[in-house]
Structures are given as C-alpha cells and as structure tokens.
Design an enzyme around this catalytic site. Structure first.
Site, short mmCIF file in Angstrom:
data_model
loop_
_atom_site.label_atom_id
_atom_site.label_comp_id
_atom_site.label_asym_id
_atom_site.label_seq_id
_atom_site.Cartn_x
_atom_site.Cartn_y
_atom_site.Cartn_z
N HIS A 244 0.80 -1.27 0.06
CA HIS A 244 0.08 0.08 0.06
C HIS A 244 0.89 1.31 0.04
O HIS A 244 0.98 1.93 0.87
CB HIS A 244 -0.76 -0.17 1.29
CG HIS A 244 -1.93 1.03 1.13
ND1 HIS A 244 -2.73 1.42 2.39
CD2 HIS A 244 -2.77 1.67 0.19
CE1 HIS A 244 -3.84 1.99 2.15
NE2 HIS A 244 -3.67 2.12 0.74
N CYS B 151 -3.50 10.01 5.78
CA CYS B 151 -2.51 10.58 6.86
C CYS B 151 -1.14 11.11 5.88
O CYS B 151 -0.15 11.26 6.46
CB CYS B 151 -1.79 9.27 7.20
SG CYS B 151 -2.77 8.70 8.68
N THR C 161 -0.67 10.72 -0.36
CA THR C 161 -0.86 11.51 -1.48
C THR C 161 -0.16 12.81 -1.51
O THR C 161 0.61 13.27 -2.63
CB THR C 161 -2.48 11.74 -2.26
OG1 THR C 161 -2.99 10.65 -1.97
CG2 THR C 161 -2.50 12.34 -3.41
#
Ligand code: SPV
Ligand code: MN
Length: 611
Positions: free
Chosen positions: A240, A264, A267
């Site tokens: 991930h 968090c 991106t």
C-alpha cells in the site's frame, strides 16, 4: 442470446477459455438485459464516458471534462464489516480478519447477485495492473453494471484487452464481478445487502450493492488483496505504497516508496512540490538483479479532496480547477461548480451533494447536521494530467527504490522523521505503524489503531508470514533501501500541530540527502535523526523559514516513556502471533535501548543528549 455478434467476436478474439467461462457464469447469474464488451479502442472508451452520463451515474459540470458522481449516504467509504475472505479452513491470521466459510459465502453472494442486472447493461472490460508488457504486471477482467466503475478504471488503470491477447489463453488473471444493484436517483438502494467477498482460491472477487470506489472498483483494493497473497506466496511484495522521484539536487532523482494509512498525508507526500510522482496508492516491488524495483499498479489517482487548496497542494488544485478529465465524488455542486472541505473558498448555502438536495442546516436521520461535502469526498484523475508526473511512470522495468517511508497519524510519540538502523529494524518500524483512524473507512474516527505497513486492511496471508516475506525480501537485495519513519501529526501540549503542512518536504529532502550521503545523523534508541544545522538550512532554502533550535529540540525530543508505552502495546499484539525471531529481536533491542535511555536521561530526552 444477449451477446450480439459484435460483442461475441470481441470476446472470442481473446482466445481465452477462462474468460469465456467467467463471462458465461456472470451472464447466467446476473441475467443482464444486454452485454457490452469494451476493448482498448478510443470508441469503446468514449462509449463508457457517455453511458455514465446517460444512465445518471455521473453528470457534467461546468468545466470541460469534469463530472460529478454521488455515492449513497451510507456508502461513502470502504465497508470493512461486509468485506470478507472466503476460507476453506481455519487460518491463524494473527490479526482481526473478516472471513466466512467459502461455500456459505458463495451461496450467499450468489443469491444476492441472482438476477441483479435484470434490465441493466453488463459491461465487460480488461485491464493491466501495472505497466503493459512488464514482468511486474497482472491482467484483470472486470464485469460490472456500473459505467462509473468502468469509467473510473479507464482513468486509473492501463488498458488490458490487448494484454489479454498476448496472454495466449492463460487462466492466470484476476476476475471481478460487481453490481451496484438496484438504483434510485443513480444510487444503490439495497445497502443492507452490500457484500464484498474475496475468493483467494479462484482469484476472484464478488462485490454487490455498492458504488464507493473502495468497494466497487475491482482493480483497486480488491485486486490488491489478491495481489498480496500472490506476492507472499512468491518472492515479491505488493504494498500500500506511493512511489515518487525525489529531486534533492539538480540532475539527481532518487525514488522513494511510502506507506501511510488512509488520510495520513500519503498523496500529498507523493505530490510534494519540486518532486515527481510515479504513483500514490499501490506498488508492486520486485528484486531485479539485486535492486528493489517498483511499479505503480495504477496510472491515476483516486485521491481525498478535502484540504486540497492552492497553498497546501498547489499542483492537484490546479489540475482540479482547469479543463481535463476529472470525476469528482461526494463534493457539493452548485451551478455546475464543485465545492469541498478545506478548499480555501467559501461554499454556497445550498446545492446538490450525496444526501440529494442540500441546504445549510440539513440534518440526517439521526438529527446530525450534514456537512456540505463529505470528508472522504474524492477526485479521480489520470497521472499524465499532472505537471509533476514522473517520466518513468509506464516503464515496464519500474524504478529503482532506494528509500521507504512509513508514517502514521500520531499526536504524541513519534518524531517527525527517523532513519532505521538497518533493513530488519526498518521492517520492525513498518510493522509497528500506529495511526489515529480517519474517515476513509466506515467506523469511529480518532481511535489509535495498529496498522502494519499501513496494510492491515488488505493483508491476505497470516501477519507473521507477511512480515517474514519483507525480511527475506530485503536480505536478498544487494543493497536494501533505507527505511524512514515519519510523523506529520505531532501536537504540542495545547493540542496544536507542531508542524506546518509543507514541513514534510523538509523531512523527505533530509532522507534523500541521507540516502545520497549528504548528511550526518544522530543515533538515538529509535533510529537516526537529523542534526539541527541540516534542517535549519533545508527549512531556509525550501520554505524560507527560520527553523529554531527550540522547535527542533521539541519536535525531535525522544519521548522515551511514550515510545515505551507504544512498545508495550506492540508486545501485547505480537506476543499472540507467531512472528519471525528476527522481528522479535528487533523489538526487544529497541525496548532495551529505550529503557536504558529513560534511566539515564528521563522520560523526554532532548535530541542533543545523543549527539
Ligand atoms: C484508501 O482508503 O487507502 C484509499 C481509498 O486509497 S480506497 O479506494 O477507499 O481504498
Ligand atoms: Mn489506499
């Protein structure tokens, strides 16, 4: 027969018996009124775009290329409760996993999906997870009755119809069968019958009565779960993680991978100004010639839109406010213009949102006021639309990964950045990520949750095996990447964030300097941290900010007591699981280092003490 000549020909050209079998099974089960096969052609892609508008799943906005899609009011995030693995025997997962006996699960989902596409059009598409023509990539077949799902996949994934032809009839592909179910005003009605059942034996996923992309888009988190199993039964990693190019010095690009739980800063790290993005969500990583190399499984972003504003995320903001293909979801629309939370612009008092017609003060059925846009509202955009897209995005050989960053939402323990002592310590750091929960999944917010490698929701093998695979992977590399722990969410005693939103750029550039031998570091019980002088210079150069010694000593204080409390929580978790010895050794060593430091220097230790 519902398959027209033209569509039959498109399927037959793939010369793949399993594709045929999957399709026939889906038709028999879902009983669509019509079946349309989508190839990689411009014409077929345009057909989906139009269909999504025609059937009301998307609507045009004022800006050219922009559309809006609304999910139902109870379908705005991943549904963990109804996402289950189909299992044939008892598995000692070492973590909380939702599962259901396979026979029972298949019977249930088949009943739910029986005739679910009556009167609807079935869309059959093919994609490549990862760049085409690449040793990293996996082929995937998607069947859905949602043009929005197919449209999203066309933006987010590489086309795979031609890839399937190149597969020469191999049955080695992932299959996703999805239906949004009965719709009213373009939204799923039977949310109580929402199910996402993952069959790890057949490499297929059934998803019914949902539209939110984390539940519906087969190629995203559903494919990811299948890929994790595949990787862990082999010798690679499905993570991930974002992938980004860090440009620390003119002409120098160092690729980083990074794992953060939802919402968090993942991106926005991958999108940091001055750097280039390869991917923001899922990476496949392989050992190629002793190097860790990685590809982005996707070619687009399904990103959280909240707080995207010209100051904090200038590049995304610009892309979202100029003409190009973008699907907005669950924002407020007024006069064809989208409004979202934290955009730096006042929202109008009414418009349309996920609750239908919205006005200021509107309440939900529990009497709670509905905000104008949802916290998990999103945008879907192709990476090539961004100015900072990295030139190697589609490289079939991937990029060489030299650093890995792990981060969570932690208000009181972890320093902003620390370098792991070695690969095994880095794996330990990744496996002990904790984060305060957010709005990206259904459930309570603000609860501290253990989230190893930010991957807990998706790991499809026992946790011990997953961690061991990481340890083994690194050991076989000629030089393993350096691992960093970051935390952008440290708060002071008044509950105020200690760092600005762009400070993450400094931490990443410091890590880049470390990887390239530019900086020294201070060794502490939890890893190596920056020297004040180096940060001061970076802050001045990149943010024109005078970073003070006082800020540094506060932010980089080693909160030994807090760290030990965290270690206690981790011991509790891992003592119940069969973990590799190497991992437990790392944990014990870290505890010993912290206990010693606490005894010598106290509960909160200035970084200068370790210099
Ligand atoms: C995440 O929540 O980690 C996402 C969005 O990337 S979702 O598609 O919901 O998984
Ligand atoms: Mn994600």
């Amino acid at each position: 027969m519902r398959l027209s000549e033209d569509n039959r020909r498109k399927i037959e050209e793939l010369k793949n018996p399993k594709v045929m079998e999957c399709l026939n099974e889906a038709i028999e089960l879902c009983k669509p009124a019509k079946v349309t096969v989508i190839t990689d052609s411009e014409e077929d892609i345009a057909y989906i775009r139009e269909l999504s508008l025609k059937n009301g799943e998307e609507a045009k906005l004022a800006m050219e290329g922009h559309t809006i899609h609304f999910d139902g009011i109870y379908d705005l995030a991943r549904d963990k409760k109804n996402t289950k693995y189909l299992v044939t025997e008892k598995v000692n997962w070492g973590m909380e996993v939702n599962s259901i006996p396979r026979d029972e699960g298949i019977a249930e989902i088949r009943e739910i999906m029986d005739g679910i596409m009556e009167g609807k059009e079935m869309l059959v598409s093919f994609f490549s997870l990862g760049p085409t023509n690449s040793p990293f990539s996996i082929c995937a077949m998607q069947i859905t009755d949602s043009a929005y799902v197919t449209h999203s996949e066309q933006i987010l994934y590489r086309p795979g119809y031609e890839e399937f032809k190149r597969m020469n009839g191999s049955p080695d592909f992932f299959f996703f069968l999805h239906s949004a179910g009965k719709l009213e005003n373009g939204k799923t009605v039977n949310v109580d019958k929402r199910r996402i059942y993952i069959d790890l034996i057949e490499n297929r996923v059934y998803s019914a009565n949902n539209q939110y992309a984390g539940n519906s888009v087969g190629l995203k988190k559903l494919a990811f779960r299948l890929a994790i199993q595949k990787a862990n039964n082999s010798d690679w990693l499905a993570e991930h993680m974002f992938l980004m190019g860090v440009h620390g010095k003119p002409g120098r690009v160092t690729y980083f991978a990074g794992a953060f739980p939802s919402a968090c800063g993942k991106t926005s790290t991958a999108m940091l100004p001055g750097q280039t993005i390869v991917g923001d969500d899922i990476a496949y990583l392989r050992n190629i010639g002793g190097e860790m190399r990685g590809v982005n499984v996707e070619k687009g972003i399904f990103g959280i839109i909240q707080d995207v504003n010209p100051e904090d995320d200038p590049l995304i903001y610009e892309a979202l406010t100029t003409p190009r293909e973008v699907i907005f979801s669950n924002v407020l629309i007024n006069n064809g213009v989208p409004y979202w939370l934290g955009m730096g612009k006042e929202a109008p008092d009414e418009g349309e949102n996920f609750s239908g017609h919205w006005y200021k003060g509107k309440k939900d059925k529990d009497g709670k006021e509905i905000d104008y846009a949802h916290k998990n509202a999103r945008y879907t955009i192709a990476l090539h639309e961004l100015k900072n897209a990295d030139e190697k995005i589609d490289d079939p050989n991937g990029v060489k990964v030299q650093a890995i960053v792990y981060g969570g939402r932690d208000s009181d323990t972890t320093v902003p950045i620390a370098e792991s002592l070695n690969w095994a310590h880095g794996v330990f750091v990744g496996a002990t990520v904790e984060s305060e929960t957010t709005a990206a999944t259904i459930g309570a917010e603000g609860v501290r949750r253990h989230d190893p490698m930010a991957n807990l929701d998706f790991v499809t093998v026992p946790l011990g095996k997953y961690v061991e695979n990481h340890l083994k992977f690194g050991a076989k590399l000629s030089k393993a990447p350096t691992v960093y722990a970051t935390n952008y969410f440290l708060k002071d005693e008044n509950g105020k964030y200690m760092n600005g939103k762009l400070d993450k750029k400094i931490w990443i550039l410091w890590a880049d300097g470390r990887v390239n031998g530019d900086y020294d570091a201070i060794e502490t019980p939890i890893g190596r941290i920056p020297l004040y002088e180096d940060l001061k210079e970076l802050f001045k150069k990149y943010l024109d900010y005078d970073y003070t010694m006082e800020e540094y000593t506060k932010q980089f204080a080693i909160r030994a007591k807090k760290y030990l409390e965290k270690m206690k929580r981790m011991k509790e978790v891992f003592s119940k699981i069969e973990m590799p010895e190497e991992f437990m050794n790392e944990m014990n060593a870290q505890v010993q280092r912290l206990e010693k430091a606490l005894k010598e220097h106290g509960e909160v230790i200035s970084p200068l003490k370790f210099k």
